[in-house]
Design a protein around this motif. Structure first.
Motif, short mmCIF file in Angstrom:
data_model
loop_
_atom_site.label_atom_id
_atom_site.label_comp_id
_atom_site.label_asym_id
_atom_site.label_seq_id
_atom_site.Cartn_x
_atom_site.Cartn_y
_atom_site.Cartn_z
N GLY A 1 1.66 -0.20 -8.41
CA GLY A 1 3.01 -0.30 -7.90
C GLY A 1 3.15 -1.20 -6.70
N ASP A 2 2.10 -1.34 -5.91
CA ASP A 2 2.15 -2.17 -4.70
C ASP A 2 1.65 -3.59 -4.93
OD1 ASP A 2 3.01 0.08 -3.30
OD2 ASP A 2 0.96 0.71 -2.86
N THR A 3 1.13 -3.86 -6.12
CA THR A 3 0.49 -5.16 -6.38
C THR A 3 1.32 -6.05 -7.30
OG1 THR A 3 -1.70 -4.17 -6.11
CG2 THR A 3 -1.59 -6.31 -7.23
N PHE A 4 1.82 -5.49 -8.39
CA PHE A 4 2.46 -6.31 -9.42
C PHE A 4 3.96 -6.45 -9.22
CE2 PHE A 4 -1.34 -4.86 -11.93
CZ PHE A 4 -1.93 -6.12 -11.99
N THR A 5 4.50 -7.50 -9.79
CA THR A 5 5.94 -7.74 -9.84
C THR A 5 6.49 -7.13 -11.13
OG1 THR A 5 5.64 -9.82 -11.04
CG2 THR A 5 5.60 -9.94 -8.63
N LEU B 1 4.73 3.74 -9.27
CA LEU B 1 5.45 4.32 -8.14
C LEU B 1 4.87 3.92 -6.80
CD1 LEU B 1 6.00 7.93 -9.56
CD2 LEU B 1 7.49 5.94 -9.71
N GLY B 2 3.71 3.29 -6.78
CA GLY B 2 3.11 2.84 -5.53
C GLY B 2 1.94 3.71 -5.10
N ALA B 3 1.02 3.07 -4.33
CA ALA B 3 -0.20 3.72 -3.82
C ALA B 3 -1.00 4.29 -4.99
CB ALA B 3 0.15 4.79 -2.80
#
Length: 437
Positions: free
Chosen positions: A69-73, A181-183
């Motif tokens: 979630g924090d890496t991809f577009t 969702l991130g992390a």
């Protein structure tokens, strides 16, 4: 050139073509993930991490060395969802879908690939079965996407909730366990959200039940006496493992009953999490490893040695001690070949987990046995659950996990038969007994 390629393909066994097809899709996915449009400007992705994520997606595992979630577009999420869908359907099924879409007839070679990939017992009605299989997949994912959208809507804008909901439905139904969702928190924020828990677990159970068994249930209107033996075994084992897993996890952890139910379902083989495995006791981790290793049912999107394999081995072990046993259950008799196949799958599965665990312990001497065992079993059974050690692994350990995922997705016996050369056995040695036990 094209004729030479077609000739070469026709000479290869279904196992080799399936393996090559999965490998090519994985490589293509890795190269796409490295493109600037797929990841955020301040989050570059090196090749080994891109390859790991692509392998995990195509093998519908869910393990990741980077926070998705924090890496991809959004483009990266889309490619990830497509890879998960290809992995869940299988390369052979995607080939059937593409062939039907362009209006061509499904050839014998494609049918052979489907039979190999889906563990069908015959070629009869393969195309019709695959059409139903595809309809079930897309219909279930659509319903799951709508329900997930409604769950995510209170916390996200409508476009974001729609995208997350669609991705979540694809990931859950295909037993992949990825989230955007991130992390690395997975679904921990929704641990007490009953609709989220129910929607996710239902999608996972349907995806992991096996399409052949689902069709049998539908065609016979869920009437037990008319079901095939395979469907009865799958149904019995699914219910037994879900209930026993929930009870054992509740007993050995501080989870609520809802969390224990969720983890019992997820161990079969989806990889989402509402309760961190790092908080599990050692007995709970052992239970979780057993559930992961058994996995889902044949002809499904899940991994593991399969419920029917475990049932056959356990049934044979128990029935062999019963007087006048005839290997009968549910008013049917098991062929002896079933037991030999089950033992073969069990042996190769245990071998992969043992070798993978040994190698990672060798490469990562600071890690403890239980953490590595969970990681390797999760990779082989294409679960995706972890105690949190994946991002910190060295390159050799990541390669070991990728190989375990690849073997687990294709099946250990499929990999083992890649280089078998058929030949006539003109003579055999004298039979002699050995002592067992």
């Amino acid at each position: 050139m094209i004729k030479n390629l077609e000739y070469w393909i026709n000479k290869q066994s279904p196992a080799r073509i399936l393996s090559l097809g999965f490998a090519l899709v994985i490589l293509m996915g890795a190269l796409l993930f490295m493109l600037p449009i797929c990841h955020k400007a301040n989050e570059p992705v090196d090749f080994i991490d891109a390859l790991f994520v692509s392998t995990s997606a195509v093998c519908v595992t869910g393990l990741t060395t980077i926070p998705i979630g924090d890496t991809f577009t959004p483009i990266g999420y889309t490619i990830l969802a497509i890879l998960i869908q290809i992995g869940g359907l299988g390369v052979a099924s995607v080939g059937v879908l593409f062939t039907l879409l362009i209006g061509r007839k499904v050839g014998l070679k494609t049918r052979q690939l489907v039979v190999e990939a889906m563990n069908f017992s015959s070629y009869g009605g393969v195309v019709q079965i695959m059409i139903v299989f595809l309809k079930i997949t897309f219909f279930t994912e659509l319903i799951g996407a709508v329900l997930s959208f409604l769950i995510f809507l209170p916390n996200y804008s409508p476009p974001a909730a729609l995208g997350i909901g669609l991705f979540h439905s694809i990931s859950a139904f295909n037993n992949a366990g990825f989230d955007i969702l991130g992390a690395y928190d997975s679904l921990s924020a929704y641990a007490n959200n009953v609709p989220m828990n129910l929607v996710t677990t239902i999608l996972v159970i349907i995806g992991g039940f096996g399409f052949y068994a689902l069709m049998d249930l539908y065609q016979n209107r869920f009437q037990w006496r008319y079901l095939r033996l395979n469907t009865k075994v799958v149904t019995f084992m699914t219910i037994f493992l879900l209930i026993s897993g929930t009870i054992l996890l509740k007993w050995t952890t501080d989870e609520t009953w809802l969390e224990a139910w969720f983890q019992s379902v997820i161990a079969r083989t989806a990889g989402f999490s509402t309760f961190s495995l790092a908080k599990f006791t050692q007995p709970a981790l052992l239970v979780f490893c057993v559930l992961m290793f058994i996995g889902a049912s044949p002809g499904s999107t899940g991994g593991g040695i399969k419920t029917t394999t475990f049932f056959a081995v356990a049934f044979q072990a128990i029935s062999s001690t019963v007087e006048n046993n005839r290997d009968e259950i549910f008013h049917r008799k098991f062929p002896s070949l079933v037991f030999r196949k089950a033992l073969t799958v069990l042996f190769y599965g245990l071998a992969v987990v043992f070798v993978g665990t040994f190698l990672i312990l060798f490469f990562e001497p600071d890690l403890d046995l239980s953490s590595v065992l969970v990681e390797v079993t999760s990779a082989f059974a294409t679960v995706g659950s972890t105690v949190g050690i994946t991002p910190g692994l060295s390159t050799p350990s990541k390669i070991v996990l990728m190989i375990c995922m690849f073997i687990g997705r294709l099946g250990p016996t499929t990999i083992a038969t890649l280089y078998i050369v058929k030949g006539m056995n003109e003579a055999s040695y004298t039979e002699e007994d050995i002592m067992i036990g």
